[in-house]
Write a protein that holds these residues in place. Structure first.
Motif, short mmCIF file in Angstrom:
data_model
loop_
_atom_site.label_atom_id
_atom_site.label_comp_id
_atom_site.label_asym_id
_atom_site.label_seq_id
_atom_site.Cartn_x
_atom_site.Cartn_y
_atom_site.Cartn_z
N THR A 141 51.93 -60.80 47.39
CA THR A 141 52.67 -61.86 48.06
C THR A 141 53.89 -62.31 47.27
OG1 THR A 141 51.19 -63.54 47.12
CG2 THR A 141 50.69 -62.75 49.34
N LEU A 146 56.70 -60.02 48.06
CA LEU A 146 57.18 -60.23 49.43
C LEU A 146 58.00 -61.51 49.53
CD1 LEU A 146 53.90 -59.32 51.35
CD2 LEU A 146 55.89 -57.83 50.93
N SER A 205 62.82 -55.70 54.45
CA SER A 205 62.54 -57.08 54.81
C SER A 205 63.45 -57.41 55.97
CB SER A 205 62.84 -58.01 53.62
OG SER A 205 62.85 -59.35 54.03
N PHE A 211 51.63 -54.45 48.43
CA PHE A 211 52.73 -55.29 47.96
C PHE A 211 52.20 -56.72 47.84
CE2 PHE A 211 55.07 -51.73 49.75
CZ PHE A 211 56.05 -51.52 48.78
N ASP A 263 48.96 -60.32 51.06
CA ASP A 263 49.59 -59.08 50.61
C ASP A 263 49.90 -58.19 51.81
OD1 ASP A 263 49.10 -60.01 48.03
OD2 ASP A 263 47.36 -58.71 47.72
N TYR A 264 50.90 -57.33 51.64
CA TYR A 264 51.23 -56.33 52.67
C TYR A 264 50.60 -55.01 52.22
CZ TYR A 264 54.17 -53.00 55.29
OH TYR A 264 54.63 -51.97 56.08
N TYR A 266 57.51 -50.40 55.44
CA TYR A 266 57.67 -49.57 54.25
C TYR A 266 57.78 -48.10 54.64
CZ TYR A 266 56.82 -47.44 49.72
OH TYR A 266 56.93 -46.69 48.58
N ILE A 321 54.33 -66.88 53.40
CA ILE A 321 53.77 -65.55 53.14
C ILE A 321 52.57 -65.75 52.21
CG2 ILE A 321 54.21 -63.27 52.14
CD1 ILE A 321 57.20 -63.73 52.88
N PHE A 364 57.98 -57.08 57.46
CA PHE A 364 58.15 -56.05 56.44
C PHE A 364 57.71 -54.70 56.99
CE2 PHE A 364 57.35 -60.00 54.18
CZ PHE A 364 58.41 -60.03 53.30
#
Length: 140
Positions: A92, A95, A49, A90, A136-137, A40, A133, A38
């Motif tokens: 999970t 995602l 993605s 973001f 978190d991102y 952003y 996944i 990912f």
């Protein structure tokens, strides 16, 4: 769990290559490797993605495909997932949703692009991204 409002902005097939000459047995076993990434873009509010899939026969690649799906995130959602220090987080579940949408699209692309080839008998297996996944991102 936070809801994130978004819309599909675009998809780009970054790479698609087949190496049929490396196929030893048309009905033999192959290995499938899948990667998810990912990124952003803060200025555009777009989350990308990227899914990379490689089919191989031992050491020899048979097919490689890379699909980028871009999701435009609603500004109100960005506010809702931004912490007090300004990090965009973001979750999970979001995602997993984006990776699943992208992967499903790639499954269809691979199916269509391999019709009438030695690879047409191989279907990209489903993946449960919620098992993969798990974090978190965080965009700083």
């Amino acid at each position: 769990m936070k809801d994130v409002m978004y819309k599909y902005a675009k998809m780009e097939l970054e790479q698609f290559a087949m190496f049929e000459e490396n196929m030893k047995n048309e009905h033999g076993e192959i290995q499938v490797q899948t990667e998810a990434q990912f990124k952003y873009d803060k200025s555009q509010h777009v989350l990308c993605s990227k899914i990379t899939v490689t089919f191989s026969n031992g050491e020899s690649p048979l097919m490689r495909a890379v699909l980028d799906s871009y999701f435009l995130i609603h500004p109100d959602s960005i506010i809702g997932i931004t912490d007090s220090e300004g990090h965009i987080i973001f979750p999970t579940n979001v995602l997993v949703q984006f990776a699943s949408l992208n992967y499903g699209s790639l499954r269809g692309i691979i199916h269509l692009k391999t019709l009438d080839t030695k690879l047409s008998g191989y279907i990209l297996p489903p993946i449960f991204f919620n098992d993969i996944i798990t974090k978190d991102y965080i965009v700083e």
